[in-house]
Write a protein that holds these residues in place. Structure first.
Motif, PDB file in Angstrom:
ATOM      1  N   THR A  20     -16.265 -39.658   6.685  1.00 37.65           N
ATOM      2  CA  THR A  20     -15.810 -38.329   6.271  1.00 37.65           C
ATOM      3  C   THR A  20     -14.664 -37.877   7.179  1.00 37.65           C
ATOM      4  O   THR A  20     -14.450 -38.445   8.250  1.00 37.65           O
ATOM      5  CB  THR A  20     -16.946 -37.295   6.388  1.00 37.65           C
ATOM      6  N   ILE A  21     -13.989 -36.842   6.756  1.00 37.57           N
ATOM      7  CA  ILE A  21     -12.955 -36.240   7.599  1.00 37.57           C
ATOM      8  C   ILE A  21     -13.584 -35.805   8.922  1.00 37.57           C
ATOM      9  O   ILE A  21     -13.014 -36.001   9.998  1.00 37.57           O
ATOM     10  CB  ILE A  21     -12.291 -35.034   6.895  1.00 37.57           C
ATOM     11  N   TYR A  22     -14.766 -35.237   8.846  1.00 36.20           N
ATOM     12  CA  TYR A  22     -15.494 -34.798  10.038  1.00 36.20           C
ATOM     13  C   TYR A  22     -15.606 -35.935  11.050  1.00 36.20           C
ATOM     14  O   TYR A  22     -15.293 -35.762  12.233  1.00 36.20           O
ATOM     15  CB  TYR A  22     -16.873 -34.305   9.595  1.00 36.20           C
ATOM     16  N   VAL A  60     -13.961 -30.326  15.754  1.00 35.21           N
ATOM     17  CA  VAL A  60     -13.992 -29.183  14.837  1.00 35.21           C
ATOM     18  C   VAL A  60     -14.145 -27.886  15.628  1.00 35.21           C
ATOM     19  O   VAL A  60     -13.504 -26.876  15.318  1.00 35.21           O
ATOM     20  CB  VAL A  60     -15.092 -29.345  13.772  1.00 35.21           C
ATOM     21  N   GLU A  61     -14.931 -27.915  16.669  1.00 37.20           N
ATOM     22  CA  GLU A  61     -15.089 -26.726  17.512  1.00 37.20           C
ATOM     23  C   GLU A  61     -13.767 -26.363  18.201  1.00 37.20           C
ATOM     24  O   GLU A  61     -13.375 -25.186  18.237  1.00 37.20           O
ATOM     25  CB  GLU A  61     -16.182 -26.960  18.551  1.00 37.20           C
ATOM     26  N   PHE A  83     -16.635 -24.884   8.691  1.00 43.91           N
ATOM     27  CA  PHE A  83     -15.718 -26.006   8.884  1.00 43.91           C
ATOM     28  C   PHE A  83     -16.487 -27.319   9.058  1.00 43.91           C
ATOM     29  O   PHE A  83     -16.113 -28.341   8.483  1.00 43.91           O
ATOM     30  CB  PHE A  83     -14.816 -25.791  10.092  1.00 43.91           C
ATOM     31  N   VAL A  84     -17.539 -27.319   9.849  1.00 47.84           N
ATOM     32  CA  VAL A  84     -18.331 -28.539  10.047  1.00 47.84           C
ATOM     33  C   VAL A  84     -18.792 -29.064   8.695  1.00 47.84           C
ATOM     34  O   VAL A  84     -18.629 -30.250   8.382  1.00 47.84           O
ATOM     35  CB  VAL A  84     -19.527 -28.277  10.986  1.00 47.84           C
ATOM     36  N   GLN A  85     -19.354 -28.196   7.884  1.00 53.02           N
ATOM     37  CA  GLN A  85     -19.850 -28.600   6.569  1.00 53.02           C
ATOM     38  C   GLN A  85     -18.708 -28.986   5.636  1.00 53.02           C
ATOM     39  O   GLN A  85     -18.776 -30.006   4.949  1.00 53.02           O
ATOM     40  CB  GLN A  85     -20.669 -27.460   5.973  1.00 53.02           C
ATOM     41  N   PHE A  86     -17.653 -28.202   5.611  1.00 49.63           N
ATOM     42  CA  PHE A  86     -16.525 -28.416   4.702  1.00 49.63           C
ATOM     43  C   PHE A  86     -15.844 -29.757   4.952  1.00 49.63           C
ATOM     44  O   PHE A  86     -15.387 -30.419   4.029  1.00 49.63           O
ATOM     45  CB  PHE A  86     -15.519 -27.274   4.872  1.00 49.63           C
ATOM     46  N   GLU A 110      -1.941 -27.886  17.310  1.00 48.90           N
ATOM     47  CA  GLU A 110      -2.345 -27.670  18.697  1.00 48.90           C
ATOM     48  C   GLU A 110      -3.464 -28.622  19.135  1.00 48.90           C
ATOM     49  O   GLU A 110      -3.447 -29.141  20.247  1.00 48.90           O
ATOM     50  CB  GLU A 110      -2.803 -26.222  18.848  1.00 48.90           C
ATOM     51  N   VAL A 111      -4.418 -28.849  18.253  1.00 47.84           N
ATOM     52  CA  VAL A 111      -5.561 -29.716  18.572  1.00 47.84           C
ATOM     53  C   VAL A 111      -5.213 -31.192  18.345  1.00 47.84           C
ATOM     54  O   VAL A 111      -5.991 -32.061  18.682  1.00 47.84           O
ATOM     55  CB  VAL A 111      -6.798 -29.262  17.754  1.00 47.84           C
ATOM     56  N   GLU A 112      -4.021 -31.414  17.827  1.00 48.97           N
ATOM     57  CA  GLU A 112      -3.498 -32.769  17.605  1.00 48.97           C
ATOM     58  C   GLU A 112      -4.347 -33.571  16.611  1.00 48.97           C
ATOM     59  O   GLU A 112      -4.684 -34.733  16.849  1.00 48.97           O
ATOM     60  CB  GLU A 112      -3.348 -33.520  18.936  1.00 48.97           C
ATOM     61  N   ILE A 113      -4.670 -32.921  15.495  1.00 53.33           N
ATOM     62  CA  ILE A 113      -5.336 -33.636  14.414  1.00 53.33           C
ATOM     63  C   ILE A 113      -4.311 -34.607  13.836  1.00 53.33           C
ATOM     64  O   ILE A 113      -3.218 -34.203  13.432  1.00 53.33           O
ATOM     65  CB  ILE A 113      -5.857 -32.677  13.321  1.00 53.33           C
TER      66      ILE A 113
END
Length: 128
Positions: free
Chosen positions: A8-10, A19-20, A55-58, A101-104
């Motif tokens: 998953t993306i997660y 995610v946090e 967000f965690v679920q999404f 900022e989080v560098e995803i």
């Protein structure tokens, strides 16, 4: 949720910790955006906590939001707030800034932004 070679993306972006961090960065931007502060509480602690669950679920992680709050019913939950095209755009701007900022990494940054954009469009309930 879209799956990837990582599942998953997660999972692909690093799970809960990432995610946090994304959520914290996002709400740091929301707290300062002049188009958004009128519809958010001054203390964003609880709002940010609930958004983190979502967000965690999404993104395909544990169904924390549903476990605590039931079905998201996002549009219904947001009807009390005037969500205009300008506010939608501001919210998405804050998300985009947080993703950077989080560098995803790509392609996950784009996938997340595109999926959230669909949701943000659905939340609009007031014209300018």
């Amino acid at each position: 949720m879209t799956t990837t070679k990582y599942g998953t993306i997660y999972e692909a972006i690093g799970g809960y910790d990432t995610v946090e961090r994304l959520n914290i960065a996002f709400y740091n931007h929301v707290a300062q955006h002049p188009d958004l502060t009128p519809i958010f509480p001054k203390d964003l602690t609880e709002t940010a906590r609930i958004q983190l669950l979502f967000f965690v679920q999404f993104f395909g992680g544990p169904r924390l939001y549903e476990e605590e709050r039931g079905h998201p019913m996002l549009r219904r939950r947001h009807l009390p707030f005037e969500i205009t095209p300008t506010r939608r755009d501001a919210w998405l701007e804050c998300l985009e800034d947080a993703l950077i900022e989080v560098e995803i990494a790509e392609p996950y940054r784009t996938v997340i932004y595109e999926r959230i954009t669909l949701t943000a469009n659905h939340m609009m309930n007031t014209q300018e």
